[in-house]
Design an enzyme around this catalytic site. Structure first.
Site: not given
Length: 715
Positions: A319, A346, A407, A618, A621-622, A660
């Site tokens: 990545d 990166k 970024w 999940c 995002c969370h 969501m």
């Protein structure tokens, strides 16, 4: 009947109004953009000037006066998601973007809202972008404002009214593409890329006519199906560097952020992203360089014609993107002035490339690096450590896939000769994923992403010790560090430097800071009430200099890493400062006490299965270990209603209108119950912490920090 004096005053008022209107509508054309570097009053392009330096010649706010800096105005952005934009300022008007690609035009000296434009992005698109529903800014050309939307449109707006002039769909919406980056203007051509490599798309960048939105050209960054006709000779050549059936998984290579334009050379530079899936063993079994992944590619802006490329990471598998900001400068190099492109991507090396032909001049590590020992300048290739490819055994990669620099923009000050960049020193384990299955609706990495086996306090303590984050001053000619300022958490904001001898940066721990450019001494700091990831800008209105920044954590690794935030959730805002201003932000209220979470009612195996599923589907995002950064709901702190209706939200999509998405395509009812059990177990962990008296919690944190130190010592 008005008197002659009254008529004179009325006429004078009309003339002044007309004059102000004409100034506000001064075209942003090629001659004006060519002079942007010396135009301190305005911020006309994403990097302030076409060289993308983010350096301002303004000096009113300087090392002597900065202590008088105060809040001039603030504007509340109506969303809880992250803010990453660079506002543009033209003739006293600020153009800024918020979540869901909404554009706001404000009076730059007062913050008064002039107009807002909402492109009406379908909230279901939240599921097909990796890093939040963010947007990094607009572009200006003539009397139009251009924005790329999360659902793939390029839109032109009237600068004066915000009315939509045209919109062009730049993607196939049946594919998981998304736009979060800012468009760039190359002499009347609007250039925009997109994201989605993790989900399985084929990367490209496109050029569009500024007056009509007509697509002028498209350049693909990775080859498609060899059984079909290749678009050009470059794609035919690139296909020889791939193996297997990569096109079935997209290949990646999205141009999701940095684009630069050199009008003298008439070259457009695009930064190409990671592979899709990330792991080359999955994406291209049998190896290969996989062009043009992790590359800088030079094109002709009017036609998209290929000129040259330089690949930083052949066979990209970590990545490691080349999408970070590219700064154009003319530097003295070994006895002659070279036209160079500077980038700190990166992979942890600071690159200096001859931008006329792509020749690698230098690549030196600006953070600790263990995947390579350096670069061979004759071939331009890295000298890799073979074990770093984690084919046979796991490898602790340094820097991690989050990057030595992500970024968040850096700044080049031609007066000091230094580049100021937000650096990240973070290691992470890389290991082959067992039984990889490709799914275009979700992340496809090809390596393991595992949850922490430790409790909340110990996990937080370990993260703090694993991550070193700092503002770095780098000498690009001597290729060495000049100074650094440690920052307490990762994901700190982009950077602005000025002729006033200052460097401005926001941090994730709710500060907006000014440092001396020469030595990194902290000269001024402001409590922004919210973490800052966005880069600052500066401009002048009526002879007064302002510095502005968007404050609001969220997006990218702010969401995913899982570092605790303050218990309150203040407004996301645009903040503007000037000398001797004295406004204050309104106080925010702490949330009301919540009820005890429902019982878990699940065994340890179910909780463990739920933790694994949560981490895969999940956590992006969370937050890792269910620790949210506050931009999306913290699942440990929901009221009972949401736990009772957990399946309807997760699989049924009852909250899709709020961003969501439904996960019924990959999660069964039993898997969702396992995730709920894991979340409830984390909720009880947090409940116990919240109920603990301050002194005993401090003791627990001290013990967790001690345990983390011991674990790190013997790791």
């Amino acid at each position: 009947m008005p008197t002659p004096t009254e008529l004179y005053r009325l006429l004078l008022c009309l003339l002044l109004t007309a004059s102000a209107a004409s100034v506000a509508q001064m075209p942003v054309d090629q001659p004006r953009l060519l002079q942007a570097a010396s135009d301190g009053d305005n911020w006309l392009a994403h990097g302030r000037d076409l060289q993308e330096t983010r350096f301002s010649p303004l000096t009113q706010i300087n090392t002597d006066s900065v202590e008088r800096l105060g809040l001039a105005w603030s504007f509340d952005v109506p969303s809880t998601r992250g803010l990453e934009g660079t506002p543009l300022i033209a003739d006293g008007i600020m153009y800024a973007t918020g979540n869901w690609s909404v554009v706001h035009a404000l009076q730059a000296d007062t913050g008064q809202l002039l107009w807002s434009y909402d492109p009406g992005v379908d909230r279901h698109r939240a599921n097909v972008n990796c890093c939040g529903v963010v947007n990094r800014g607009v572009a200006l050309w003539q009397d139009s404002v251009y924005v790329g939307t999360l659902d793939g449109y390029l839109v032109a707006l009237d600068r004066a009214t915000g009315a939509e002039r045209w919109r062009t769909l730049t993607i196939d919406q049946s594919q998981p593409y998304a736009i979060t980056g800012a468009p760039r203007i190359a002499n009347g051509v609007v250039v925009i890329g997109n994201g989605g490599a993790e989900y399985g798309v084929r990367g490209y960048v496109g050029g569009y006519a500024a007056d009509s939105g007509e697509q002028l050209w498209r350049f693909y960054t990775v080859p498609g199906n060899p059984k079909l006709e290749f678009e050009n000779s470059q794609m035919e050549m690139a296909a020889t560097t791939w193996h297997g059936e990569w096109w079935k998984m997209g290949g990646g290579g999205t141009v999701w952020d940095s684009i630069s334009y050199d009008p003298q050379l008439d070259l457009l530079y695009i930064g190409v992203g990671n592979g899709g899936p990330h792991n080359r063993e999955v994406r291209s079994p049998g190896g290969g360089d996989n062009l043009f992944l992790s590359s800088i590619v030079a094109l002709r802006p009017q036609t998209g014609e290929y000129v040259w490329h330089y690949q930083q990471n052949p066979g990209e598998t970590w990545d490691y993107t080349a999408t970070q900001q590219m700064i154009l400068a003319d530097l003295p190099w070994q006895g002659e002035v070279r036209k160079v492109l500077m980038q700190a991507p990166k992979n942890g090396f600071f690159f200096i490339i001859d931008r006329t032909n792509g020749e690698l001049l230098s690549a030196e590590p600006f953070v600790p690096v263990n995947w390579a020992t350096g670069y061979d300048l004759s071939s331009g290739r890295p000298i890799e450590v073979p074990a770093a490819r984690y084919v046979d055994e796991p490898f602790m990669l340094h820097p991690s896939g989050l990057g030595g620099h992500n970024w968040h923009p850096m700044s080049y000050n031609p007066q000091t000769g230094l580049v100021y960049l937000p650096a990240l020193d973070f290691t992470a384990p890389m290991a082959q994923e067992d039984n990889f299955t490709w799914n275009q609706n979700h992340w496809n990495l090809g390596y393991k992403v595992e949850r922490s086996p430790f409790g909340n306090l110990l996990t937080q303590a370990l993260l703090k010790r694993l991550i070193n984050s700092y503002l770095l001053a780098w000498d690009p000619i001597k290729q060495r560090e000049v100074w650094r300022v440690p920052t307490p958490k990762m994901g700190n904001g982009g950077v602005l430097s000025s002729a006033g001898g200052l460097v401005f940066q926001g941090t994730t721990d709710n500060r907006f800071n000014a440092y001396s450019a020469a030595a990194g001494k902290l000269l001024w700091s402001f409590d922004s009430q919210h973490g800052i990831a966005a880069p600052p800008v500066t401009y002048a209105v009526n002879g007064e200099q302002y510095v502005a920044v968007m404050a609001g954590r969220g997006g990218g690794y702010s969401q995913a890493i899982g570092l605790d935030h303050q218990p309150a959730t203040p407004k996301r805002r645009i903040l503007a400062f000037k000398l001797d201003a004295s406004n204050r932000l309104p106080a925010y209220e702490l949330p009301a006490s919540r009820e005890r979470p429902p019982p878990v009612n699940a065994d340890a195996d179910a909780i463990d299965r739920g933790g694994q599923a949560y981490t895969r589907f999940c956590s992006r995002c969370h937050g890792a270990s269910a620790v949210s950064d506050g931009s999306v709901p913290d699942l440990r702190k929901l009221n009972h209603y949401w736990y009772e209706n957990f399946d309807e939200v997760v699989r049924g999509g009852s909250m899709s209108a709020m961003g969501m998405p439904a996960f019924d395509d990959v999660l069964s009812a039993s898997a969702t119950q396992d995730i709920k059990a894991y979340v409830l177990s984390r909720a009880h962990d947090q409940w116990e912490i919240d109920q603990t008296s301050d002194w005993w919690l401090d003791v627990k944190r001290w013990l967790a920090d001690l345990a983390a130190a011991v674990l790190m010592l013997f790791a």
